[in-house]
Write a protein that holds these residues in place. Structure first.
Motif, PDB file in Angstrom:
ATOM      1  N   ALA A 189       0.828  -1.207   0.000  1.00 41.83           N
ATOM      2  CA  ALA A 189       0.000   0.000   0.000  1.00 41.83           C
ATOM      3  C   ALA A 189       0.861   1.255   0.000  1.00 41.83           C
ATOM      4  CB  ALA A 189      -0.918  -0.005   1.220  1.00 41.83           C
TER       5      ALA A 189
ATOM      6  N   GLU B  80      -1.171   5.759  -6.278  1.00 38.48           N
ATOM      7  CA  GLU B  80      -2.475   5.221  -5.902  1.00 38.48           C
ATOM      8  C   GLU B  80      -3.006   5.963  -4.678  1.00 38.48           C
ATOM      9  OE1 GLU B  80      -1.971   1.052  -5.344  1.00 38.48           O
ATOM     10  OE2 GLU B  80      -1.532   0.643  -7.450  1.00 38.48           O
TER      11      GLU B  80
ATOM     12  N   LEU C 255      -4.854   6.895  -1.249  1.00 37.01           N
ATOM     13  CA  LEU C 255      -5.115   6.270   0.038  1.00 37.01           C
ATOM     14  C   LEU C 255      -6.244   7.031   0.730  1.00 37.01           C
ATOM     15  CD1 LEU C 255      -1.605   5.481   1.612  1.00 37.01           C
ATOM     16  CD2 LEU C 255      -3.375   3.833   1.014  1.00 37.01           C
TER      17      LEU C 255
ATOM     18  N   GLY D 291      -7.175   4.139   5.147  1.00 39.02           N
ATOM     19  CA  GLY D 291      -5.958   3.489   4.696  1.00 39.02           C
ATOM     20  C   GLY D 291      -4.718   4.158   5.255  1.00 39.02           C
TER      21      GLY D 291
ATOM     22  N   VAL E 250      -8.943  -8.339  -3.664  1.00 45.74           N
ATOM     23  CA  VAL E 250      -8.989  -7.313  -2.620  1.00 45.74           C
ATOM     24  C   VAL E 250      -9.596  -7.866  -1.339  1.00 45.74           C
ATOM     25  CG1 VAL E 250      -9.968  -5.085  -1.967  1.00 45.74           C
ATOM     26  CG2 VAL E 250      -9.048  -5.417  -4.259  1.00 45.74           C
TER      27      VAL E 250
ATOM     28  N   GLN F 186      -6.736  -2.906   4.294  1.00 44.93           N
ATOM     29  CA  GLN F 186      -7.472  -3.763   3.366  1.00 44.93           C
ATOM     30  C   GLN F 186      -8.939  -3.370   3.263  1.00 44.93           C
ATOM     31  OE1 GLN F 186      -4.137  -5.330   2.256  1.00 44.93           O
ATOM     32  NE2 GLN F 186      -6.081  -5.928   1.350  1.00 44.93           N
TER      33      GLN F 186
ATOM     34  N   SER G 287     -10.079  -0.377   3.618  1.00 46.80           N
ATOM     35  CA  SER G 287     -10.122   0.862   2.833  1.00 46.80           C
ATOM     36  C   SER G 287     -10.042   0.566   1.344  1.00 46.80           C
ATOM     37  CB  SER G 287      -8.980   1.798   3.245  1.00 46.80           C
ATOM     38  OG  SER G 287      -7.730   1.320   2.791  1.00 46.80           O
ATOM     39  N   LYS G 288      -9.302  -0.468   0.972  1.00 52.86           N
ATOM     40  CA  LYS G 288      -9.218  -0.869  -0.437  1.00 52.86           C
ATOM     41  C   LYS G 288     -10.560  -1.407  -0.913  1.00 52.86           C
ATOM     42  CE  LYS G 288      -4.286  -2.048  -0.576  1.00 52.86           C
ATOM     43  NZ  LYS G 288      -3.298  -3.145  -0.819  1.00 52.86           N
ATOM     44  N   GLN G 289     -11.246  -2.172  -0.040  1.00 52.62           N
ATOM     45  CA  GLN G 289     -12.553  -2.713  -0.414  1.00 52.62           C
ATOM     46  C   GLN G 289     -13.539  -1.564  -0.645  1.00 52.62           C
ATOM     47  OE1 GLN G 289     -14.272  -5.906   1.835  1.00 52.62           O
ATOM     48  NE2 GLN G 289     -12.293  -6.783   2.351  1.00 52.62           N
TER      49      GLN G 289
ATOM     50  N   HIS H  96     -12.839   1.496  -1.508  1.00 49.70           N
ATOM     51  CA  HIS H  96     -12.446   2.215  -2.731  1.00 49.70           C
ATOM     52  C   HIS H  96     -12.883   1.435  -3.972  1.00 49.70           C
ATOM     53  CE1 HIS H  96     -10.152   4.911  -5.278  1.00 49.70           C
ATOM     54  NE2 HIS H  96      -9.584   3.873  -5.848  1.00 49.70           N
ATOM     55  N   THR H  97     -12.723   0.094  -3.924  1.00 50.63           N
ATOM     56  CA  THR H  97     -13.121  -0.752  -5.062  1.00 50.63           C
ATOM     57  C   THR H  97     -14.623  -0.722  -5.259  1.00 50.63           C
ATOM     58  OG1 THR H  97     -11.223  -2.204  -4.647  1.00 50.63           O
ATOM     59  CG2 THR H  97     -13.005  -3.059  -6.025  1.00 50.63           C
TER      60      THR H  97
END
Length: 291
Positions: A107, A116, A118, A122, A238, A282, A284-286, A288-289
């Motif tokens: 990350a 990328e 954040l 994140g 993810v 992780q 935060s990635k979900q 964002h996705t």
């Protein structure tokens, strides 16, 4: 994420984390680079045989060959080879803690190198996660931990993070098990020549070491890899990566139970903080996705 996916994720994290304890047992009786090369040669052969039996081809796309070579060098030769070497001087619990920071490094590099974004969650997760590592390292350094062994683990985690960023989605197009087997051959060949230069070969085959060696080949090496790809196919990369937040906890718990490694108060606090940091990154990635 259904019950089956949760079970697969928990099993993956448990098996993956146990590799540090089995590695610690192995390197007590064998030269780390030599035994790692042998391990990858055996695992690679098994993987290729299984892949051929399933009708997979070794005629890979250019992207797949790139993924095979990069991961073979970074994951097997550097990450695992350096971790095996480090565990001749440091405990399995500490090696697993350092290795568990890989999602945080990915990350951080994704933000610093690839631009990328954040989210606030994140960013907080990164700060908290690395703060937990510093908390543990402060206590370990005061007790005289081997700094060279720590450095090897850090380089290994960084190498795996770089490889993860470099070959994202490169395994698409099938032949996944074949790629797994061939990248183990890359690691085996690289570590074989490294062992010729840096080691005097020694190995003491005994029941404890042999069991750990076989387990490392079959469980973390092949079975956990298969679970990971099946989990990614089921819920996506993810969401699957969320289970990495359990690696610090499982890693130190298994080392304590099997090897009797002692954990201090700040070790336990640090592990909890790292787990929280990885989970925040992780999640935060979900989010964002999903957007």
């Amino acid at each position: 994420m259904d019950i089956r996916a949760i079970g697969m994720g928990l099993l993956f994290a448990l098996i993956w984390s146990s590799a540090f304890t089995s590695a610690r047992i192995i390197v007590a009786d064998a030269s780390p680079l030599m035994i790692s090369s042998l391990r990858f040669a055996i695992a690679g052969t098994i993987g290729v045989i299984i892949a051929r039996a399933l009708g997979q081809s070794w005629h890979l796309t250019p992207a797949q060959w790139r993924a095979t070579i990069i991961f073979g060098l970074c994951q097997n030769a550097l990450y695992l080879g350096l971790n095996f070497t480090a565990m001749t001087t440091i405990e399995a619990s500490l090696a697993s803690i350092i290795a568990s920071t890989m999602p945080l490094i990915v990350a951080l590099l994704g933000w610093a190198v690839k631009g990328e974004k954040l989210s606030p969650m994140g960013t907080i997760g990164l700060i908290v996660g690395f703060g937990g590592v510093l908390l543990i390292m402060a206590g370990r350094l005061s007790n005289g931990v081997d700094l060279f062994g720590v450095l090897l683990c850090v380089i290994g985690a960084l190498a795996l993070a770089i490889a993860t960023l470099a070959v994202r989605n490169a395994s698409s197009g099938g032949n996944v098990i074949m790629i797994v087997g061939l990248q183990m051959y890359v690691g085996a060949i690289t570590l074989f020549f490294a062992s010729l230069v840096f080691e005097t070969w020694t190995v003491n085959w005994n029941p404890k070491m042999l069991i750990a060696f076989i387990y490392t080949i079959l469980a973390p090496g092949l079975f956990a890899t298969w679970i990971w790809f099946a989990l990614v196919a089921r819920i996506g990369a993810v969401k699957a990566a969320t289970f990495h937040f359990l690696n610090p906890f499982f890693g130190v718990a298994i080392a304590a139970m099997i090897l009797g490694e002692k954990l201090g108060f700040w070790d336990i606090v640090g592990v909890a903080v790292i787990c929280a940091g990885i989970l925040a990154v992780q999640l935060s990635k979900q989010s964002h996705t999903a957007k």
